[in-house]
Write a protein that holds these residues in place. Structure first.
Motif, short mmCIF file in Angstrom:
data_model
loop_
_atom_site.label_atom_id
_atom_site.label_comp_id
_atom_site.label_asym_id
_atom_site.label_seq_id
_atom_site.Cartn_x
_atom_site.Cartn_y
_atom_site.Cartn_z
N UNK A 114 -6.83 4.68 -3.70
CA UNK A 114 -5.73 3.77 -4.45
C UNK A 114 -4.88 4.25 -5.49
N UNK A 115 -5.34 5.48 -6.16
CA UNK A 115 -4.74 6.01 -7.13
C UNK A 115 -3.30 6.78 -6.49
N UNK A 116 -3.77 7.54 -5.20
CA UNK A 116 -2.86 8.35 -4.70
C UNK A 116 -2.06 7.82 -3.23
N UNK A 117 -2.77 6.66 -2.78
CA UNK A 117 -2.39 6.27 -1.55
C UNK A 117 -1.97 4.54 -1.85
N UNK A 118 -1.52 4.20 -2.95
CA UNK A 118 -1.45 2.66 -3.43
C UNK A 118 -0.90 1.77 -2.24
N UNK A 119 0.10 2.29 -1.56
CA UNK A 119 0.58 1.31 -0.65
C UNK A 119 -0.17 1.49 0.89
N UNK A 120 -0.57 2.43 1.13
CA UNK A 120 -1.44 2.53 2.22
C UNK A 120 -2.63 1.58 2.03
N UNK A 121 -3.29 2.04 0.83
CA UNK A 121 -4.66 1.25 0.70
C UNK A 121 -4.31 -0.32 0.76
N UNK A 122 -3.20 -0.93 0.18
CA UNK A 122 -2.65 -2.28 0.17
C UNK A 122 -2.76 -2.71 1.66
N UNK A 123 -1.82 -1.76 2.32
CA UNK A 123 -1.94 -2.46 3.93
C UNK A 123 -3.27 -2.48 4.32
#
Length: 193
Positions: A114-123
């Protein structure tokens, strides 16, 4: 280089802290590896200890993923920050403090990535939630979110090192769910509710 090695080692050691094992012992006096699925993870804490304890274990596993990667973003290049995200998850899955038998890496990957891929993790979290609501299998939700993550990362055009971290951590999660996949196919997997 010494700084890089130190952060990678500390990430692994932090990942190795078996919070589910500790919480189960503190609150119920049991070794969670001998109950439920035998897994050292929040889902097994939910099934064998309770909701509050499971929430605590889940939070601890997410936070231990966040901390080293967050620190790495300030002092390391993308490649080594990505390596830190992998190292902390490997610590969770193969913890030195619990005989190298840990959890499946879902919550710790969530924290680390979530630190480095926040948008991807949100999806991916939306996918996880929708699959869980539709089918009531935590394992299927985790498998679906992990499978989708690399595709989402590529689609959002993250730096290659971060895409690699997301892909490797997703692969770790999928490999650790092989037995769940077999049970899902056989129709013997436990539902969460």
């Amino acid at each position: 280089m010494p700084q890089i090695i130190l952060i990678l080692i500390l990430a692994y050691l932090l990942g190795s802290i078996p919070f589910s094992l500790i919480i189960a012992r503190l609150f119920k006096g049991i070794d969670i590896r001998n109950y439920g699925s035998g897994n050292v993870g929040a889902t097994n804490v939910l099934r064998t200890v309770g909701r509050k304890e499971a929430a605590l274990a889940l939070t601890a596993d997410i936070v231990k993923g966040i901390l080293p990667v967050w620190i790495a973003t300030f002092v390391l290049a993308d490649f080594w920050t990505a390596a830190t995200a992998i190292s902390v998850v490997l610590g969770h899955v193969f913890p030195i403090f619990a005989g190298f038998k840990g959890g499946k890496g879902v919550a710790t990957s969530l924290g680390a990535l979530i630190v480095i891929l926040s948008a991807a993790i949100a999806i991916s979290l939306v996918i996880w939630f929708l699959v869980l609501m539709a089918f009531r299998y935590v394992s299927l939700a985790s498998i679906s979110a992990a499978f989708a993550l690399p595709i989402i990362c590529i689609g959002l055009k993250y730096p290659p090192a971060f895409i690699a971290a997301g892909t490797i951590n997703a692969a770790i999660i999928l490999i650790n769910h092989i037995e769940n996949i077999k049970r899902l196919i056989a129709g013997t997997e436990s539902k969460v509710y």
